[in-house]
Design an enzyme around this catalytic site. Sequence first.
Site, PDB file in Angstrom:
ATOM      1  N   CYS A  32      -8.412 -14.955  86.916  1.00 16.92           N
ATOM      2  CA  CYS A  32      -9.569 -14.051  86.984  1.00 16.92           C
ATOM      3  C   CYS A  32      -9.961 -13.532  85.595  1.00 16.92           C
ATOM      4  CB  CYS A  32      -9.265 -12.949  88.002  1.00 16.92           C
ATOM      5  SG  CYS A  32     -10.761 -12.233  88.673  1.00 16.92           S
ATOM      6  N   HIS A  47      -6.707 -14.668  92.600  1.00 19.45           N
ATOM      7  CA  HIS A  47      -5.441 -14.036  92.193  1.00 19.45           C
ATOM      8  C   HIS A  47      -4.237 -14.592  92.949  1.00 19.45           C
ATOM      9  CE1 HIS A  47      -7.046 -10.698  89.752  1.00 19.45           C
ATOM     10  NE2 HIS A  47      -8.105 -10.800  90.547  1.00 19.45           N
ATOM     11  N   GLU A  59      -1.266 -14.296  92.304  1.00 17.09           N
ATOM     12  CA  GLU A  59      -0.126 -13.371  92.187  1.00 17.09           C
ATOM     13  C   GLU A  59      -0.168 -12.267  93.252  1.00 17.09           C
ATOM     14  OE1 GLU A  59      -2.710 -13.644  90.340  1.00 17.09           O
ATOM     15  OE2 GLU A  59      -3.478 -11.689  89.771  1.00 17.09           O
TER      16      GLU A  59
HETATM   17  N1  GLN Z   1     -14.606  -8.536  86.904  1.00 13.58           N
HETATM   18  C1  GLN Z   1     -13.468  -8.497  86.034  1.00 13.58           C
HETATM   19  C2  GLN Z   1     -13.884  -8.822  84.615  1.00 13.58           C
HETATM   20  O1  GLN Z   1     -14.971  -9.257  84.413  1.00 13.58           O
HETATM   21  C3  GLN Z   1     -12.399  -9.458  86.468  1.00 13.58           C
HETATM   22  C4  GLN Z   1     -11.821  -9.012  87.774  1.00 13.58           C
HETATM   23  C5  GLN Z   1     -10.428  -9.425  88.049  1.00 13.58           C
HETATM   24  O2  GLN Z   1      -9.670  -9.858  87.169  1.00 13.58           O
HETATM   25  N2  GLN Z   1     -10.050  -9.227  89.272  1.00 13.58           N
HETATM   26  O3  GLN Z   1     -13.112  -8.651  83.742  1.00 13.58           O
END
Ligand code: GLN
Length: 205
Positions: free
Chosen positions: A87, A184, A186
């Site tokens: 992410c 995610h 994890e």
């Molecule tokens: N929206 C977040 C960002 O742009 C990422 C979100 C996440 O890691 N769950 O950094």
Amino acid sequence: MKELTVGIVGIQGDVEEHKRSLEHAFRDMDLNGNIRWIRSPKELVSIDGLIIPGGESTVISNILSSRQMFQPIKDLINKGLPVLGTCAGLIILAKKNYDKVVGEKEQPKLGVMNVTVERNFFGRQKESFEAELEIQKLGNKKFKGVFIRAPSIIEVGSDVQILSKLNDLAVAVQEGNIIGTTFHPELICDIRLHKYFLTTIISNQ
Ligand code: GLN
């Protein structure tokens, strides 16, 4: 087999959850593994793999930048260090990142993976969701993807392998030693993706 040391960028986000998944994967694979928090350049010495967790990419990248950690991490990845970014971690790895509201983001990044990502693609926190994903490298059983203010991968370079798609959008990608997911792994009990990452580390030894 020698001991493995996997670093987790331990600045912000779901760092503990990655630690728990890795420990579980070490046990499951009967590996002699250590985990090291990476919060300064000196902690990067002799790691065998690196995880950049999800969280808030602007916070993580600003702190990595102020601690002069980008160049040493980039050098290691360019030399073949296996890295997993989930992410926000993927946003930091991507060559380009884009945000509908502010356009191309000037936030500091590693820029080592040949993908363009759009931040917050699916909307805000309340638009977070889960989806059953097909990830062939992990076997036939579906993998639960947890998407939280997730980015989308909107451009994929020709050397990037798509590991999984959701509604035609790539959600897990690999470019050699670099693996990125928009979800995610994890946050669930299924450790297959962490085990896959560990196999890339082992084959790099
Ligand atoms: N929206 C977040 C960002 O742009 C990422 C979100 C996440 O890691 N769950 O950094």
